[in-house]
Design an enzyme around this catalytic site. Structure first.
Site, PDB file in Angstrom:
ATOM      1  N   GLY A   1       0.838  -1.193   0.000  1.00 52.35           N
ATOM      2  CA  GLY A   1       0.000   0.000   0.000  1.00 52.35           C
ATOM      3  C   GLY A   1       0.867   1.235   0.000  1.00 52.35           C
ATOM      4  N   ALA A   2       1.390   1.572   1.174  1.00 49.93           N
ATOM      5  CA  ALA A   2       2.315   2.686   1.291  1.00 49.93           C
ATOM      6  C   ALA A   2       3.054   2.546   2.604  1.00 49.93           C
ATOM      7  CB  ALA A   2       1.569   4.015   1.249  1.00 49.93           C
ATOM      8  N   MET A   3       4.218   3.178   2.697  1.00 50.01           N
ATOM      9  CA  MET A   3       5.013   3.050   3.916  1.00 50.01           C
ATOM     10  C   MET A   3       5.567   4.404   4.312  1.00 50.01           C
ATOM     11  SD  MET A   3       6.301   1.316   6.362  1.00 50.01           S
ATOM     12  CE  MET A   3       7.274   2.174   7.604  1.00 50.01           C
TER      13      MET A   3
ATOM     14  N   ASN B   1       8.046   5.854   5.677  1.00 52.75           N
ATOM     15  CA  ASN B   1       9.457   6.166   5.932  1.00 52.75           C
ATOM     16  C   ASN B   1       9.596   7.682   6.071  1.00 52.75           C
ATOM     17  OD1 ASN B   1      10.059   3.386   5.121  1.00 52.75           O
ATOM     18  ND2 ASN B   1       9.559   4.160   3.084  1.00 52.75           N
TER      19      ASN B   1
ATOM     20  N   GLU C   1      -0.238   8.465   5.396  1.00 51.40           N
ATOM     21  CA  GLU C   1       1.216   8.390   5.589  1.00 51.40           C
ATOM     22  C   GLU C   1       1.755   9.667   6.227  1.00 51.40           C
ATOM     23  OE1 GLU C   1       2.263   5.491   5.422  1.00 51.40           O
ATOM     24  OE2 GLU C   1       0.514   4.738   4.342  1.00 51.40           O
TER      25      GLU C   1
ATOM     26  N   HIS D   1       1.413   9.846   9.951  1.00 52.99           N
ATOM     27  CA  HIS D   1       2.416   9.093  10.705  1.00 52.99           C
ATOM     28  C   HIS D   1       3.666   9.915  11.005  1.00 52.99           C
ATOM     29  CE1 HIS D   1       0.936   5.020  10.987  1.00 52.99           C
ATOM     30  NE2 HIS D   1       0.794   4.866   9.685  1.00 52.99           N
TER      31      HIS D   1
HETATM   32 ZN   LIG Z   1      -0.065   3.338   8.582  1.00 54.75          ZN
END
Ligand SMILES: [Zn+2]
Ligand SMILES: *[C@@H]1O[C@H](CO)[C@@H](O)[C@H](O)[C@H]1NC(C)=O
Ligand SMILES: *[C@@H]1O[C@H](CO)[C@@H](O)[C@H](O)[C@H]1NC(C)=O
Ligand SMILES: *[C@@H]1O[C@H](CO)[C@@H](O)[C@H](O)[C@H]1NC(C)=O
Ligand SMILES: *[C@@H]1O[C@H](CO)[C@@H](O)[C@H](O)[C@H]1NC(C)=O
Ligand SMILES: *[C@@H]1O[C@H](CO)[C@@H](O)[C@H](O)[C@H]1NC(C)=O
Length: 952
Positions: A339-341, A343, A376, A379
């Site tokens: 999906g997505a990360m 970082n 994201e 986060h």
């Molecule tokens: Zn997440």
């Protein structure tokens, strides 16, 4: 992480899931139990560990001892984007980690797995003292089970002294997206390789030796060596490029500035030949979007670049802390499976989560992009700046990002009203999962999340969606302003550090006290009930007496609850409610049973609880109140809030399935739908009505049922016909876009003439002039299906030829395979099945889709059962069809006792052929239960339908 499966309408991503969903509903219950059983089996430490292994040595434990604290890492990597003589894509690297000894020890444990080390003086590492001499090395080795490099010393490390540990290593850039990996894509006919990373949760140790636990934060200095025609990116801004020559190759060495203090799982680096776009220079934070040059040239990243800055600005204000880095890169990774990360500074996304215009420039794609970017970026503070100490509290990290991302999305696209339907829909969805007796608490014990396998397992939808739901509930009972206030002081106190949920509760409590909000219990006590025990309550309100009770809600009567809870499955429940359309003061249910005399109603009053689904529970009423709700829905449904109309439908059908209310009551609630045009209620009704249709298909009742739904769906179908000027325009509200699809879908399924005609007309136009297809992508699946169902060989062959051309997007390819399964001609079905055995016709990768799709067509069911029986060995061996899916498909075919009996006759044969255990067949008990249910209700439902449809 923003797990791909949690994205609604993940376009290509989710279309398979959506296709499966059609089938899932038939036997939702049975399959869910089967899946979760097998999943749970995987988590049990007993199966993850070799039997009877007793840890004795420090390196036998999965958690690091508290003897060492890392301070900084200097890491250099040189990924090879071309294969070596053995056809391997390798990377080499070295790492200097500076650490401090915090407790005397003669042992260094550092995570490392899948890496080969260069021996230095015969050891895997070299140790140097920074405040005096270091003890010499005694023995070093790799402990694969617990993923350590073990360094035994001759003497002890001194407390408070610092040391440097140097390692030199090589690894493979594999296609498995863990650690440092490669991904391949084609541009202008040339195959290109990009090297990228995925460290969360425990893969940093696959890229370099490191103390790979989230609480062991450090500063990272990254250097990348890469070919001259490529770009290198990492968390921080580039600090220098140098041209170098190694072994005759001209290369660039790019170094990056030191990162802020952060966890290993947030580290990222990428080497690629990409293009990018960026925000105007001069803004405080540089925001860039990276993708293949072709994608950038086509403007596919523009939308993400337009939305990322306002979303980031929104969070800076929301969290009241500036974004701490100089830049934020968003990069698309082809085929990224996560999906997505998030970082820090270099967020990786699967292409549909960042780019838009991949298929048609349709709205759903933008919704995915906004949701993912919001998730994201959320986060960057909650998760990155302040990090949970250990993975067992992952729910707070992911639940928070999911909750807040709705606010971010809403800020970026205020006219889309996303907050009004996305969150409620996800809540209803996850309730369904959490109602299973195999669910789990949001927060697990730290000892239950030790191994990489156990940690990986936590990334499920309970963590994401229930996490978000209970935080949304919290925000409602403390108010959003107080939540924000508490959050801000929490982030300030713990920035660059780690926490446990207690720390957040403490700050929220301070904010609650300061604002003078009165709660019946401290925040922590209230939240613990929702976080530390699984499931949620069914609230029953008796409006004759005002009696209110709660009970653990379980979606199966067969379910045996054997998981004890320290709170005895009792919750502190904030209950918002309205009487005759007017909101009444919130009521807290703190015990299993209580009386609220305000809820005792007069004979014409009606009550609806859980306004806008702000709390996480289902609700049942006494029969009289249900009647008055039905009357209200039929007289002026707008008096009941939109989200509650959806919830009422959802609750009623769920309770009916459990026999807690009559099935006809649930059906009678749908009788108002001929006046309803909104998405949320239709979506829920559609879900249950289709389930009904499917289950009751081979029975005499099916005709009256179809007639009933036709009657209900006609007005809303006409409404959308008018709204879209006879289907020539697209609705502007996102919820209308979705609802239009739902409505056309249902209308064609129940063979509403106008709908089948519409589908056939569109389809004919396409057939006659095939390069141009006017059918909107979001409707193609059902339109093709209806046209094939209504048509004959000609239509089927046309779709087949389109499928064979194979030039379409993945999504279209699913739609075509699905459409082919909709035919009512037995011989076409047989031929389609025969094609499945011929890889020239149906590629091996597609077989399981075809079979899954065919399972939903009643005409094809006998053929399919026979086909599977004759060929399952072949099918399982050749395709991606797992044994579980075979069982799954077969159970989905069962809707009559005759079919079940037929199947049971060759169960033994199946067991032998696929070497299945008896436990794999447990789902059949549920199928039997479903059948009993049908037998119990079909007469009642039948009589009611007849009375409803023959009244005019
Ligand atoms: Zn997440
Ligand atoms: C790590 O790299 C930085 C920046 O190049 C340098 O200043 C520092 O001395 C290095 N530290 C070690 C231990 O090599
Ligand atoms: C690490 O590797 C790089 C590239 O091969 C090299 O330039 C550097 O000197 C190495 N570092 C140490 C401390 O050997
Ligand atoms: C690591 O060593 C093993 C055994 O010598 C070898 O098979 C493997 O290819 C090596 N891997 C890398 C990435 O060098
Ligand atoms: C590195 O080499 C490239 C081409 O060989 C050249 O264009 C570039 O200016 C060089 N960079 C430096 C910093 O020398
Ligand atoms: C870089 O250039 C080399 C030589 O021209 C070529 O073989 C390679 O495919 C290119 N790499 C990328 C990622 O474009």
């Amino acid at each position: 992480m923003g797990n791909g499966f949690h994205v609604r309408k993940g376009v290509a991503l989710a279309s398979l899931v959506a296709a499966l969903a059609a089938i899932v509903v038939i036997i939702a219950l049975s399959v869910r139990i089967a899946q979760e059983k097998s999943r749970n089996a995987g988590t049990l430490p007993s199966t993850a560990e070799p039997t009877a292994f007793i840890p004795k040595e420090p390196w036998d434990h999965y958690r690091l001892p508290d003897t060492i604290t890392p301070i900084s890492y200097n890491v250099t990597f040189w990924p090879r984007l071309e294969p070596d003589d053995n056809d391997l894509y390798l990377f080499t690297g070295n790492c200097t980690v500076v650490f401090k000894c915090t407790r005397e020890t003669d042992l260094i444990l550092i995570h490392s797995i899948e890496l080969n080390f260069t021996l230095l003086d015969g050891f895997h590492a070299r140790l140097t003292g920074l405040n005096g001499p270091a003890p010499s090395l005694k023995k070093t080795w790799l402990e694969d089970r617990t993923e350590y490099l073990v360094v035994q010393l001759d003497g002890p490390l001194q407390v408070n002294s610092s040391y440097e540990l140097f390692t030199e290593f090589a690894g493979e850039l594999s296609l498995i997206q863990q650690g440092f990996y490669r991904s391949v894509y084609t541009e202008d006919g040339v195959e290109k390789v990009i090297a990228a990373t995925q460290m969360q949760p425990t893969h940093a140790r696959k890229a370099f030796p490191c103390f790979d636990e989230p609480a062991l934060k450090a500063v990272f200095h990254v250097t990348l060596i890469h070919p001259q025609n490529t770009t290198a990116l990492s968390n921080s801004i580039t600090s220098g490029h140098v041209n170098i020559t190694v072994d005759g190759q001209d290369l660039i060495r790019t170094s990056f500035g030191p990162t802020v203090i952060m966890s290993t799982y947030l580290l990222a680096f990428v080497v690629c030949d990409y293009g990018h776009i960026r925000t105007e220079p001069g803004r405080s934070v540089l925001i860039r979007v990276w993708a293949s040059k072709t994608a950038i040239d086509k403007g596919k990243g523009n939308y993400a670049l337009e939305k990322a800055p306002p979303i980031l600005a929104f969070y800076e204000k929301y969290y009241n802390i500036s974004y701490p880095l100089e830049k934020s890169d968003q990069i698309a990774i082809p085929g990224f499976g996560h999906g997505a990360m998030e970082n820090w500074g270099l967020i990786t996304y699967t292409e549909p989560a960042l780019l838009q215009g991949l298929h048609e420039s349709f709205y759903e794609e933008k919704e995915v992009v906004v949701a993912m970017v919001s998730h994201e970026l959320a986060h960057m503070w909650f998760g990155n700046l302040v990090t949970l100490r250990w993975w067992n509290d992952l729910w707070l990290n992911e639940g928070f990002a999911s909750y807040v991302s709705n606010l971010g999305s809403d800020h970026a696209e205020p006219t889309w009203e996303l907050n009004d339907f996305i969150a409620p829909e996800e809540i209803l969805h996850v309730m369904d999962e959490d109602a299973s007796c195999f669910s789990h608490p949001l927060s697990v014990k730290e000892e239950e999340a030790r191994t990489p396998h156990e940690i990986e397992f936590l990334f499920d939808s309970i963590t994401y969606k229930k996490g978000a739901a209970v935080l949304r509930m919290l925000s409602h009972f403390v108010t959003e302003a107080v939540l924000t206030k508490g959050l801000q002081t929490y982030l300030k106190e713990f920035q660059y550090k780690n926490t446990v949920p207690k720390d957040l509760w403490k700050h929220l409590q301070m904010a609650v006290d300061e604002a003078g909000i009165s709660l019946p219990r401290p925040v922590e006590e209230i939240m613990n009930r929702w976080v530390l025990q699984m499931g949620f309550p069914l609230i029953t309100i008796d409006t004759r007496t005002g009696n209110v009770t709660q009970k653990h809600y379980l979606s199966s009567l067969e379910c045996v609850m054997d998981t004890p809870s320290e709170f005895n499955y009792s919750w502190f429940v904030p209950i918002t409610w309205m009487k005759n359309g007017k909101e009444e003061p919130k009521y807290w249910l703190l015990t299993k049973e209580d009386t609220n005399t305000d809820m005792a109603l007069g004979s014409s009053d009606w009550l609806v609880a859980n306004i806008n689904l702000t709390s996480f529970f289902r609700v049942n009423y006494d029969a009289e109140n249900w009647e008055r709700i039905i009357n209200k829905l039929n007289s002026r449904h707008q008096d009941i809030p939109l989200i509650n109309r959806a919830q009422i439908i959802d609750d009623a059908f769920n309770l009916a399935e459990l026999g807690m209310v009559n099935m006809t009551l649930a059906l009678r609630i749908t009788s108002y739908l001929d006046k309803e045009v909104e998405y949320m209620p239709w979506r829920r009704a559609d879900f249950y009505l289709k389930k009904f249709l499917d289950i009751l298909l081979p029975r005499g009742i099916h005709g009256p049922l179809q007639a009933y739904f036709r009657k209900k769906v006609t007005p809303v179908f006409q409404y959308y016909k008018k709204l879209t000027r006879n289907w020539t325009e697209r609705p502007t509200r996102p919820s209308d876009l979705y609802n239009q699809v739902t409505v056309i879908n249902l209308a064609c399924k129940v063979e509403l003439k106008d709908c089948t005609q519409l589908a056939t007309t569109w389809f004919r136009e396409w057939m006659n002039n095939s390069p141009t297809n006017k059918i909107p992508p979001s409707l193609e699946k059902e339109v093709y299906c209806s046209a094939v169902a209504a048509g004959g060989t000609e239509e089927w062959d046309f779709i087949w030829s389109m499928y064979q051309k194979n030039v379409m997007s993945e999504q279209t390819s699913y739609s075509l395979m699905y459409a082919l399964s909709c035919t009512r001609q037995p011989w076409l079905i047989s031929r389609y099945l025969e094609y499945c055995l011929d890889p020239e016709q149906v590629p091996v990768n597609d077989i399981h889709h075809v079979i899954t799709f065919l399972a939903h067509n009643p005409v094809s069911q006998p053929f399919l059962l026979y086909f599977l029986r004759t060929n399952w060995q072949d099918i399982v061996n050749k395709s991606f069809f797992s044994k579980e899916s075979v069982i799954y498909i077969i159970t989905s075919l069962m809707s009559t006792r005759l079919q079940l009996n037929q199947f049971l006759q060759f169960k033994e044969e199946l067991k032998k052929q696929l070497s299945l255990g008896e436990e794999e067949f447990e789902v059949f008990n549920t199928v039997e239960a479903n059948m009993k249910w049908i037998e119990r209700y079909s007469k009642e439902v039948h009589d009611w339908l007849i009375s409803e449809t023959s009244e005019k």
